[in-house]
Design a protein around this motif. Structure first.
Motif, short mmCIF file in Angstrom:
data_model
loop_
_atom_site.label_atom_id
_atom_site.label_comp_id
_atom_site.label_asym_id
_atom_site.label_seq_id
_atom_site.Cartn_x
_atom_site.Cartn_y
_atom_site.Cartn_z
N ARG A 199 0.83 -1.22 0.00
CA ARG A 199 0.00 0.00 0.00
C ARG A 199 0.86 1.27 0.00
O ARG A 199 0.61 2.20 -0.76
N ALA A 200 1.88 1.31 0.83
CA ALA A 200 2.71 2.51 0.94
C ALA A 200 3.52 2.74 -0.34
O ALA A 200 3.77 3.88 -0.73
N PHE A 201 3.95 1.66 -1.01
CA PHE A 201 4.66 1.80 -2.29
C PHE A 201 3.74 2.47 -3.30
O PHE A 201 4.13 3.42 -3.98
N HIS A 202 2.52 1.96 -3.39
CA HIS A 202 1.53 2.53 -4.32
C HIS A 202 1.29 4.01 -4.01
O HIS A 202 1.27 4.84 -4.91
N ASP A 203 1.12 4.33 -2.73
CA ASP A 203 0.88 5.73 -2.34
C ASP A 203 2.05 6.62 -2.73
O ASP A 203 1.86 7.70 -3.30
N GLY A 204 3.28 6.18 -2.44
CA GLY A 204 4.45 6.97 -2.79
C GLY A 204 4.60 7.14 -4.29
O GLY A 204 4.90 8.23 -4.78
N PHE A 205 4.35 6.06 -5.02
CA PHE A 205 4.46 6.10 -6.48
C PHE A 205 3.44 7.08 -7.07
O PHE A 205 3.80 7.94 -7.88
N THR A 206 2.19 6.93 -6.68
CA THR A 206 1.15 7.78 -7.29
C THR A 206 1.30 9.24 -6.88
O THR A 206 1.04 10.13 -7.69
N GLU A 207 1.74 9.50 -5.65
CA GLU A 207 1.96 10.89 -5.24
C GLU A 207 3.09 11.52 -6.04
O GLU A 207 2.99 12.67 -6.46
N ALA A 208 4.18 10.77 -6.25
CA ALA A 208 5.30 11.31 -7.03
C ALA A 208 4.87 11.54 -8.48
O ALA A 208 5.25 12.54 -9.09
N MET A 209 4.08 10.63 -9.03
CA MET A 209 3.59 10.80 -10.40
C MET A 209 2.72 12.05 -10.53
O MET A 209 2.71 12.68 -11.58
N ARG A 210 2.00 12.39 -9.48
CA ARG A 210 1.16 13.58 -9.51
C ARG A 210 1.96 14.85 -9.20
O ARG A 210 1.40 15.94 -9.18
N GLY A 211 3.25 14.69 -8.93
CA GLY A 211 4.10 15.85 -8.68
C GLY A 211 4.01 16.39 -7.26
O GLY A 211 4.46 17.51 -7.00
N LEU A 212 3.45 15.60 -6.35
CA LEU A 212 3.33 16.05 -4.97
C LEU A 212 4.66 15.91 -4.24
O LEU A 212 5.40 14.95 -4.47
N PRO A 213 4.98 16.85 -3.37
CA PRO A 213 6.23 16.75 -2.62
C PRO A 213 6.14 15.64 -1.57
O PRO A 213 5.04 15.19 -1.22
N LEU A 214 7.28 15.22 -1.08
CA LEU A 214 7.34 14.22 -0.02
C LEU A 214 6.59 14.73 1.20
O LEU A 214 6.83 15.85 1.65
N ASP A 215 5.67 13.94 1.71
CA ASP A 215 4.84 14.32 2.85
C ASP A 215 5.51 13.84 4.14
O ASP A 215 5.28 12.73 4.60
N TYR A 216 6.35 14.68 4.73
CA TYR A 216 7.11 14.30 5.91
C TYR A 216 6.22 14.02 7.11
O TYR A 216 6.50 13.13 7.90
N ARG A 217 5.14 14.75 7.24
CA ARG A 217 4.22 14.53 8.36
C ARG A 217 3.62 13.13 8.27
O ARG A 217 3.54 12.41 9.25
N ARG A 218 3.21 12.77 7.07
CA ARG A 218 2.66 11.43 6.86
C ARG A 218 3.73 10.37 7.07
O ARG A 218 3.48 9.31 7.66
N LEU A 219 4.94 10.63 6.59
CA LEU A 219 6.05 9.69 6.74
C LEU A 219 6.35 9.42 8.21
O LEU A 219 6.60 8.28 8.60
N ASP A 220 6.31 10.46 9.03
CA ASP A 220 6.59 10.30 10.47
C ASP A 220 5.57 9.41 11.17
O ASP A 220 5.88 8.80 12.18
N ALA A 221 4.36 9.32 10.64
CA ALA A 221 3.30 8.51 11.25
C ALA A 221 3.36 7.05 10.80
O ALA A 221 2.61 6.22 11.32
N MET A 222 4.23 6.72 9.86
CA MET A 222 4.30 5.36 9.31
C MET A 222 5.27 4.50 10.10
O MET A 222 6.19 5.01 10.75
N THR A 223 5.09 3.18 9.98
CA THR A 223 6.08 2.25 10.52
C THR A 223 7.34 2.36 9.67
O THR A 223 7.30 2.91 8.55
N GLU A 224 8.43 1.82 10.16
CA GLU A 224 9.68 1.90 9.40
C GLU A 224 9.57 1.17 8.06
O GLU A 224 10.05 1.66 7.04
#
Length: 107
Positions: free
Chosen positions: A23-48
């Protein structure tokens, strides 16, 4: 979990598919494809592991964009587009053949 330098990556589609279907791979891939910047707040809430998969997805998307200059639409994480599967398989086969990395993230 080991640091990124100790993660060697998949050497076949069978292994890479598990990562690409995450799921997280898909989210990262689709966000990057849409040109969205890295979401650090969301990243901090994720497991390693989710963080690694999210970053893997973004990395593959940016590498895809660099190589093909086209946007790849991936609507359902359960159905990995054939073009993406071929792209990821090519990376895995290069790794298995111990060829040097060609992505922009390694020197």
């Amino acid at each position: 979990m080991a640091p990124n330098d100790n993660i060697h990556g998949a050497r076949s589609w069978r292994v890479a598919r598990v990562v690409a279907a995450h799921r997280a791979f898909h989210d990262g891939f689709t966000e990057a494809m849409r040109g969205l910047p890295l979401d650090y707040r969301r990243l901090d809430a994720m497991t390693e592991m989710d963080q690694h998969r999210y970053e893997n997805g973004r990395e593959v998307a940016l590498e895809w964009l660099s190589a093909s200059r086209t946007v790849l639409r991936w609507s359902s994480r359960d159905r990995i587009p054939r073009a993406l599967r071929d792209f990821i398989t090519g990376r895995a086969l290069q790794r298995a053949a111990q060829l040097p990395r060609t992505d922009p993230y390694r020197g």
